[in-house]
Scaffold this motif. Structure first.
Motif, PDB file in Angstrom:
ATOM      1  N   LYS A   1       0.746  -1.249  -0.086  1.00 58.12           N
ATOM      2  CA  LYS A   1      -0.066   0.043  -0.057  1.00 58.12           C
ATOM      3  C   LYS A   1       0.781   1.454   0.018  1.00 58.12           C
ATOM      4  CE  LYS A   1      -3.640   0.290   2.851  1.00 58.12           C
ATOM      5  NZ  LYS A   1      -2.772   1.148   3.640  1.00 58.12           N
ATOM      6  N   GLU A   2       2.055   1.153   0.701  1.00 58.51           N
ATOM      7  CA  GLU A   2       2.951   2.387   0.500  1.00 58.51           C
ATOM      8  C   GLU A   2       3.531   2.704  -1.024  1.00 58.51           C
ATOM      9  OE1 GLU A   2       3.849   4.275   3.120  1.00 58.51           O
ATOM     10  OE2 GLU A   2       2.602   3.076   4.546  1.00 58.51           O
ATOM     11  N   VAL A   3       3.599   1.688  -1.859  1.00 56.57           N
ATOM     12  CA  VAL A   3       4.231   1.992  -2.974  1.00 56.57           C
ATOM     13  C   VAL A   3       3.249   1.981  -4.140  1.00 56.57           C
ATOM     14  CG1 VAL A   3       6.562   1.406  -2.014  1.00 56.57           C
ATOM     15  CG2 VAL A   3       4.983  -0.231  -3.394  1.00 56.57           C
ATOM     16  N   ARG A   4       2.026   1.298  -4.125  1.00 53.73           N
ATOM     17  CA  ARG A   4       1.204   1.457  -5.027  1.00 53.73           C
ATOM     18  C   ARG A   4      -0.391   1.491  -4.739  1.00 53.73           C
ATOM     19  NH1 ARG A   4       5.080   1.635  -7.479  1.00 53.73           N
ATOM     20  NH2 ARG A   4       5.755   0.478  -9.492  1.00 53.73           N
ATOM     21  N   ASP A   5      -1.327   2.003  -5.483  1.00 49.98           N
ATOM     22  CA  ASP A   5      -2.557   2.209  -4.980  1.00 49.98           C
ATOM     23  C   ASP A   5      -3.269   0.833  -5.341  1.00 49.98           C
ATOM     24  OD1 ASP A   5      -4.947   3.208  -4.629  1.00 49.98           O
ATOM     25  OD2 ASP A   5      -5.201   4.032  -6.778  1.00 49.98           O
ATOM     26  N   ILE A   6      -3.033   0.094  -4.204  1.00 52.49           N
ATOM     27  CA  ILE A   6      -3.784  -1.298  -4.160  1.00 52.49           C
ATOM     28  C   ILE A   6      -5.385  -1.128  -3.877  1.00 52.49           C
ATOM     29  CG2 ILE A   6      -3.888  -3.389  -2.911  1.00 52.49           C
ATOM     30  CD1 ILE A   6      -1.513  -2.731  -4.507  1.00 52.49           C
ATOM     31  N   THR A   7      -5.949  -1.608  -4.740  1.00 52.82           N
ATOM     32  CA  THR A   7      -7.554  -1.436  -4.877  1.00 52.82           C
ATOM     33  C   THR A   7      -8.206  -2.837  -4.258  1.00 52.82           C
ATOM     34  OG1 THR A   7      -7.632  -1.818  -7.200  1.00 52.82           O
ATOM     35  CG2 THR A   7      -7.449   0.371  -6.522  1.00 52.82           C
ATOM     36  N   SER A   8      -7.540  -3.825  -4.601  1.00 50.25           N
ATOM     37  CA  SER A   8      -8.129  -5.138  -4.079  1.00 50.25           C
ATOM     38  C   SER A   8      -7.081  -6.122  -3.593  1.00 50.25           C
ATOM     39  CB  SER A   8      -8.907  -5.837  -5.260  1.00 50.25           C
ATOM     40  OG  SER A   8      -7.937  -6.256  -6.339  1.00 50.25           O
ATOM     41  N   VAL A   9      -7.498  -7.065  -2.563  1.00 49.26           N
ATOM     42  CA  VAL A   9      -6.323  -8.255  -2.161  1.00 49.26           C
ATOM     43  C   VAL A   9      -7.018  -9.503  -2.374  1.00 49.26           C
ATOM     44  CG1 VAL A   9      -4.839  -8.904  -0.378  1.00 49.26           C
ATOM     45  CG2 VAL A   9      -5.338  -6.575  -0.737  1.00 49.26           C
ATOM     46  N   THR A  10      -6.160 -10.311  -2.856  1.00 47.09           N
ATOM     47  CA  THR A  10      -6.782 -11.807  -2.677  1.00 47.09           C
ATOM     48  C   THR A  10      -5.807 -12.742  -1.997  1.00 47.09           C
ATOM     49  OG1 THR A  10      -5.786 -12.369  -4.880  1.00 47.09           O
ATOM     50  CG2 THR A  10      -8.239 -11.887  -4.659  1.00 47.09           C
ATOM     51  N   VAL A  11      -6.333 -13.820  -1.186  1.00 44.51           N
ATOM     52  CA  VAL A  11      -5.337 -14.442  -0.167  1.00 44.51           C
ATOM     53  C   VAL A  11      -5.794 -15.808  -0.413  1.00 44.51           C
ATOM     54  CG1 VAL A  11      -6.913 -14.123   1.440  1.00 44.51           C
ATOM     55  CG2 VAL A  11      -4.448 -14.752   2.052  1.00 44.51           C
ATOM     56  N   TRP A  12      -4.774 -16.874  -0.399  1.00 43.77           N
ATOM     57  CA  TRP A  12      -4.744 -18.177  -0.353  1.00 43.77           C
ATOM     58  C   TRP A  12      -4.222 -18.693   0.757  1.00 43.77           C
ATOM     59  CZ3 TRP A  12      -0.904 -21.721  -0.506  1.00 43.77           C
ATOM     60  CH2 TRP A  12      -1.469 -23.120  -0.308  1.00 43.77           C
ATOM     61  N   GLY A  13      -4.709 -19.602   1.558  1.00 44.50           N
ATOM     62  CA  GLY A  13      -3.736 -20.401   2.343  1.00 44.50           C
ATOM     63  C   GLY A  13      -4.234 -21.943   2.738  1.00 44.50           C
ATOM     64  N   ARG A  14      -3.736 -22.780   3.242  1.00 44.20           N
ATOM     65  CA  ARG A  14      -4.107 -23.911   3.247  1.00 44.20           C
ATOM     66  C   ARG A  14      -5.507 -24.384   4.179  1.00 44.20           C
ATOM     67  NH1 ARG A  14      -0.471 -27.274   0.765  1.00 44.20           N
ATOM     68  NH2 ARG A  14       1.779 -26.356   0.795  1.00 44.20           N
ATOM     69  N   SER A  15      -5.450 -23.508   5.137  1.00 45.33           N
ATOM     70  CA  SER A  15      -6.576 -23.463   6.129  1.00 45.33           C
ATOM     71  C   SER A  15      -7.657 -22.469   5.632  1.00 45.33           C
ATOM     72  CB  SER A  15      -6.149 -23.150   7.679  1.00 45.33           C
ATOM     73  OG  SER A  15      -7.301 -22.951   8.481  1.00 45.33           O
ATOM     74  N   ALA A  16      -8.846 -22.976   5.170  1.00 40.88           N
ATOM     75  CA  ALA A  16      -9.832 -21.875   4.698  1.00 40.88           C
ATOM     76  C   ALA A  16     -10.057 -21.255   6.006  1.00 40.88           C
ATOM     77  CB  ALA A  16     -11.023 -22.603   4.082  1.00 40.88           C
ATOM     78  N   GLU A  17     -10.296 -21.644   7.226  1.00 42.35           N
ATOM     79  CA  GLU A  17     -10.888 -20.892   8.238  1.00 42.35           C
ATOM     80  C   GLU A  17      -9.823 -19.616   8.565  1.00 42.35           C
ATOM     81  OE1 GLU A  17     -11.665 -21.393  13.220  1.00 42.35           O
ATOM     82  OE2 GLU A  17     -11.166 -22.920  11.776  1.00 42.35           O
ATOM     83  N   ARG A  18      -8.528 -19.903   8.399  1.00 39.78           N
ATOM     84  CA  ARG A  18      -7.547 -18.809   8.826  1.00 39.78           C
ATOM     85  C   ARG A  18      -7.468 -17.912   7.586  1.00 39.78           C
ATOM     86  NH1 ARG A  18      -2.056 -21.143  10.944  1.00 39.78           N
ATOM     87  NH2 ARG A  18      -1.619 -19.051  10.767  1.00 39.78           N
ATOM     88  N   CYS A  19      -7.840 -18.145   6.379  1.00 39.28           N
ATOM     89  CA  CYS A  19      -7.519 -17.578   5.344  1.00 39.28           C
ATOM     90  C   CYS A  19      -9.022 -16.432   5.374  1.00 39.28           C
ATOM     91  CB  CYS A  19      -7.776 -18.369   4.205  1.00 39.28           C
ATOM     92  SG  CYS A  19      -7.120 -17.559   2.260  1.00 39.28           S
ATOM     93  N   ARG A  20     -10.199 -17.042   5.766  1.00 39.54           N
ATOM     94  CA  ARG A  20     -11.159 -16.253   5.785  1.00 39.54           C
ATOM     95  C   ARG A  20     -10.951 -15.090   7.009  1.00 39.54           C
ATOM     96  NH1 ARG A  20     -14.063 -20.934   5.070  1.00 39.54           N
ATOM     97  NH2 ARG A  20     -14.350 -21.132   7.332  1.00 39.54           N
ATOM     98  N   ALA A  21     -10.148 -15.737   7.934  1.00 41.87           N
ATOM     99  CA  ALA A  21      -9.873 -14.740   9.315  1.00 41.87           C
ATOM    100  C   ALA A  21      -8.885 -13.515   8.689  1.00 41.87           C
ATOM    101  CB  ALA A  21      -9.326 -15.213  10.467  1.00 41.87           C
ATOM    102  N   PHE A  22      -8.142 -14.157   7.949  1.00 42.17           N
ATOM    103  CA  PHE A  22      -6.919 -13.018   7.440  1.00 42.17           C
ATOM    104  C   PHE A  22      -7.525 -11.979   6.496  1.00 42.17           C
ATOM    105  CE2 PHE A  22      -4.150 -11.671   4.077  1.00 42.17           C
ATOM    106  CZ  PHE A  22      -3.151 -11.265   5.004  1.00 42.17           C
ATOM    107  N   ALA A  23      -8.440 -12.458   5.710  1.00 40.68           N
ATOM    108  CA  ALA A  23      -9.232 -11.386   4.855  1.00 40.68           C
ATOM    109  C   ALA A  23     -10.074 -10.443   5.613  1.00 40.68           C
ATOM    110  CB  ALA A  23      -9.870 -12.427   3.750  1.00 40.68           C
ATOM    111  N   ASP A  24     -10.743 -11.057   6.604  1.00 52.68           N
ATOM    112  CA  ASP A  24     -11.777 -10.409   7.239  1.00 52.68           C
ATOM    113  C   ASP A  24     -10.960  -9.079   8.080  1.00 52.68           C
ATOM    114  OD1 ASP A  24     -14.013 -11.500   6.427  1.00 52.68           O
ATOM    115  OD2 ASP A  24     -14.141 -12.785   8.220  1.00 52.68           O
ATOM    116  N   ASN A  25      -9.721  -9.673   8.657  1.00 53.71           N
ATOM    117  CA  ASN A  25      -8.982  -8.601   9.286  1.00 53.71           C
ATOM    118  C   ASN A  25      -8.328  -7.280   8.296  1.00 53.71           C
ATOM    119  OD1 ASN A  25      -7.309  -7.856  11.828  1.00 53.71           O
ATOM    120  ND2 ASN A  25      -5.460  -8.439  10.363  1.00 53.71           N
ATOM    121  N   ILE A  26      -7.929  -8.116   7.347  1.00 52.32           N
ATOM    122  CA  ILE A  26      -7.341  -6.869   6.177  1.00 52.32           C
ATOM    123  C   ILE A  26      -8.182  -5.910   5.784  1.00 52.32           C
ATOM    124  CG2 ILE A  26      -6.349  -6.569   3.828  1.00 52.32           C
ATOM    125  CD1 ILE A  26      -4.271  -7.701   5.830  1.00 52.32           C
TER     126      ILE A  26
END
Length: 326
Positions: free
Chosen positions: A148-173
């Motif tokens: 975010k400091e160097v580009r105008d980020i308008t969307s983020v996608t995330v993948w991880g092995r645990s679907a639950e932790r992946c969703r929690a990360f996305a909600d937090n971001i």
């Protein structure tokens, strides 16, 4: 003799991502010019994927010097602990006295992502706005903040092995940045539309394949810091424009590059330049909007020393930290 102790909380408060990015640009140029002094990191590989490392270096022959002494326990994040623990130790170049011990885990968390931001600013397309992050640990979160400091980020996608932790990360971001962040159940779908990809996993075998990455994408390959684990496959290394944080270290410990080299797909000349050479105008970096660019990050002690000395100097000026007799 007294030593200034700078805690995790003080590092968090006084080393902003923006400030760290600004510190690392000249540090990486100095590294590329050969002005700094360093030895290859020494790593003890222990059971259960744990490591203990020592990274000594100096910003120059008469400049500040020191070392990072650190343990790496990848599973700690799930326990609410940092994966990297230990001190950055600084010495006065005039007297040789130890002057400071700083929280290495917090410095590592900030400076690793800041280094990727420096590389992204130099190599990614100027209009890059869609970020994909593989992994959901502390470096994944730090990399979102850094991008975010160097580009105008308008969307983020995330993948991880645990679907639950992946969703929690996305909600937090999304909660803390206001940027839409969507979890994905496959790497392929997570990176499909990405302009920038940051791989921050602890994967031992590649999770990202060359066929998954679109032309024009910039990648920060961060998760593997020693020969062995590789996050991206050989075909992606081979078809990309490949840049190193420090070429000798990548030739010795850059797992993704070494695997592609062993497979006969690349040779040492495939490393086009160090990021410091791009910053210094010695290499053009990206030359077209269709190139795939890779920045291979192993992390370097000059990043820790630059960050640590900044904090030490600031602590003396502003009065934070604790003085301890030694």
């Amino acid at each position: 003799m007294s030593v200034r102790i700078i805690s995790r909380e003080d590092v968090q408060k006084h080393l902003s991502m923006g400030a760290c990015i600004d510190l690392l640009r000249p540090a990486m140029v100095s590294l590329a010019r050969g002005e700094t002094l360093q030895l290859p990191r020494q790593i003890l590989k222990m059971d259960a994927g744990h490591m203990f490392g020592v990274m000594p270096g100096a910003m120059g022959g008469t400049a500040e010097f020191g070392a990072k002494i650190i343990s790496v326990y990848p599973e700690n994040f799930a326990k609410g602990l940092q994966s990297h623990q230990g001190p950055v130790v600084l010495f006065d170049p005039e007297t040789g006295a130890m002057v400071a011990m700083l929280h290495a885990g917090e410095i590592t968390g900030i400076r690793t992502a800041a280094a990727s931001a420096v590389a992204t600013d130099a190599l990614a397309r100027k209009n890059a706005s869609r970020l994909a992050v593989l992994g959901y640990g502390e470096q994944a979160e730090a990399h979102v903040k850094a991008m975010k400091e160097v580009r105008d980020i308008t969307s983020v996608t995330v993948w991880g092995r645990s679907a639950e932790r992946c969703r929690a990360f996305a909600d937090n971001i999304q909660k803390h940045t206001g940027i839409e962040c969507l979890p994905h159940d496959s790497v392929k779908s997570a990176v499909r539309d990405a302009d920038i990809i940051c791989t921050t996993t602890s994967a031992y075998e590649p999770v990202l394949m060359g066929e998954d990455v679109a032309p024009g994408t910039h990648l920060n390959v961060v998760g593997s810091s020693h020969a062995g684990p590789a996050e991206i496959d050989n075909s992606l290394v081979a078809k990309a424009e490949f840049f190193a944080d420090h070429t000798p270290f990548v030739l010795a410990q850059g797992a993704e590059f070494l695997r592609a080299k062993e497979a006969g797909l690349v040779d040492d000349s495939h490393i086009l330049a160090e990021i410091g050479e791009v910053l210094d105008g010695k290499h053009p970096g990206r030359t077209s909007d269709t190139e795939i660019t890779i920045y291979k990050s192993l992390g370097h002690v000059v990043q820790d020393l630059a960050s640590g000395w900044y904090l030490y100097t600031k602590s003396k000026e502003q009065g934070f930290g604790t003085e301890a007799a030694f």
